[in-house]
Design an enzyme around this catalytic site. Structure first.
Site: not given
Ligand code: AHR
Length: 502
Positions: A173, A304
């Site tokens: 990110e 994610e």
């Molecule tokens: O999964 C929680 C958070 O969500 C992670 O650390 C990040 O990559 C995303 O914003």
């Protein structure tokens, strides 16, 4: 009656096992207390890993585990997590609750966890606050088989042999917590950092993952690819094997996520409609990727995904601990069907997160553990791993929900494994209506070898530590093969898996 037409001989794409991957971050109780309790814990463990949790996870055939973050990755300095535990440097986990991180779980412990799970490794490196040298030395420490000061150190720390790093993420990110970068800047940094992710073992090349977009940030995808793919180096494929995508389902938007367990029927449909949005995201990011990478050598890595709600009452807001209901089972069923259908481009996906954080498959409380509805769906779907997606189509499907929550009642995907066994997975999104389905295949003589269902008494059904079996995978009986065809009636708010063989 809905119709499901399957062309079982029309193989569309290979479903990489990694699509069924997981994510573990130093966040709340995911690592500490969830996966790792330490060798001296009274909770049964093997080399510090919780035996109950590891045994449950092994049943899922976990293909790959991403670590150490997430946002934590871009603050993580790997050297803090090696050597004698008592002298490991502590740090403040600024992203997640401001708690002190002991670094008791570091590289050696992660590799041990993956060994116990029998899964591939996916390490996420630090671009946001790290250096090229730090990243390069970590890769050398982990993977170089020869003699060097770093490998001597690894040996002194207990690992004579190098480990296998299957995937390496160059930042996380980086448009946000990983440095708030602009896409062109990150694209250039990616080119630089990845150069020093060396392949010490040419027969076990590390697959490099470039940080991709948040949700529908198509500009990020376009600009990062424009920066990394150059006409003068077409054979480099942007110096990457994968480009990530992150997408979480927030039922009412980021600022009003709502409770994990208390939601209305409208909230049910609004959530499932948002889960379906994954299809559009993959299609649109995929179209941009097609321009730079028409042969699809670079995988879209959805590392994610999952539902994200308000934390459970009276828990640390920084720990992201949430319950998991039949609504999450449907998010999982819908999303995994979408990934299967896009397996020509999606090569890996990691559910966020494995234990005690967001849409987990396992929750723990002290020495107790429970399996969530999402666990049971992932378990039913494990047969898709390494199978071939075949062409299939639903027709005459009723609609459910209204407005922003208008959804088709059913979604599906179908695969055939190396033994010719067909796996059909179907999600019924309706909160209150059963769905009769007639299945047509090209061939004849198939028998139902296994039929399973995940459903609850109610859309809010979930497992608690006092009542851990409210929702479980059960035998599905409401099908018939009379007259040669397969018919079944799928209860409202359920996910079904049917296995057919001759
Ligand atoms: O999964 C929680 C958070 O969500 C992670 O650390 C990040 O990559 C995303 O914003």
């Amino acid at each position: 009656m809905a119709k499901l037409t399957i062309h079982e001989n029309d193989k569309v794409s290979h479903i990489e096992p990694e699509i069924y991957g997981h994510f573990s971050e130093h966040l709340g109780r995911c690592i500490y207390g969830g996966l790792y309790v330490g060798e001296d814990s009274e909770i049964p463990n093997v080399n510090g890993m919780r035996t109950d949790v590891v045994e449950a996870l092994k049943e899922l055939k976990v293909p790959v585990l991403r670590w150490p973050g997430g946002c934590f990755a871009d603050e993580y300095h790997w050297r803090d997590g090696i050597g004698p535990k008592e002298s490991r440097k502590r740090m403040i986990n600024t992203n997640w609750g401001g708690v002190v991180e002991s670094n008791a779980f570091g590289t050696h412990e992660y590799m041990e966890l993956c060994r116990q799970l029998g899964c591939k490794t996916y390490i996420n490196g630090n671009v946001g606050s790290g250096t090229v040298r730090e990243m390069s030395e970590w890769v050398e420490y982990m993977t170089f088989a020869g003699q060097s000061p770093l490998t001597m150190e690894r040996k002194a720390n207990g690992s004579a042999k190098p480990w296998r790093v299957d995937y390496f993420g160059v930042g996380n990110e980086n448009w946000g917590c990983g440095g708030n970068m602009r896409p062109e800047f990150y694209g250039n940094l990616y080119r630089q950092f990845q150069t020093y992710v060396k392949n010490y073992n040419p027969r076990r090349k590390i697959k490099k993952i470039c940080c991709g977009a948040n949700v529908d940030d198509y500009e990020w995808t376009k600009t990062v690819l424009e920066t990394t793919f150059t006409r003068s180096e077409p054979e480099q494929h942007g110096f990457m094997d994968g480009l990530s995508l992150h997408y979480y389902v927030h039922p009412y938007g980021w600022k009003h996520k709502g409770s994990a367990t208390q939601f209305t029927v409208d909230g049910w449909y609004a959530t499932l409609a948002k889960a379906l949005y994954m299809d559009e995201l993959i299609t649109k990011h995929g179209k941009i990727m097609d321009k730079y990478d028409p042969k699809k050598r670079v995988g879209l890595i959805v590392d994610e995904w999952g539902g994200w709600y308000d934390v459970e009452p009276d828990t640390n807001p920084g720990f992201l601990y949430q319950q998991n209901t039949m609504r999450d089972a449907l998010i999982a069923g819908i999303t995994l069907n979408i990934f299967n259908k896009h397996s020509d481009r999606v090569k890996m996906a990691c559910l966020a997160q494995m234990v005690n954080v967001l849409q987990s498959v396992v929750l723990t409380e002290g020495d107790r553990m429970l399996l969530t509805p999402t666990y049971h769906v992932m378990h039913m779907y494990r047969y898709h791993q390494d199978a071939n997606l075949v062409s299939s189509e639903l027709s005459d499907v009723k609609a459910a929900g209204t407005g922003d929550g208008a959804v088709p009642m059913l979604t599906e995907s179908v695969s055939v494994d190396a033994d010719g066994v067909i796996t059909i997975t179907v999600a019924n999104l309706s909160a209150d209506e059963a769905a009769p389905v007639a299945v047509t295949l090209d061939g004849e003589g198939y028998q139902v070898a296994e039929a399973k269902i995940v459903c609850g008494a109610d859309i809010h059904s979930h497992n608690t530590f006092d009542d851990p079996h409210q929702v479980a995978e059960q035998d599905f009986l409401d099908y018939s093969t009379e007259g040669g065809g397969l018919h079944f009636v799928q209860p409202a708010a359920s996910v079904v898996a049917l296995r057919l063989k001759k």
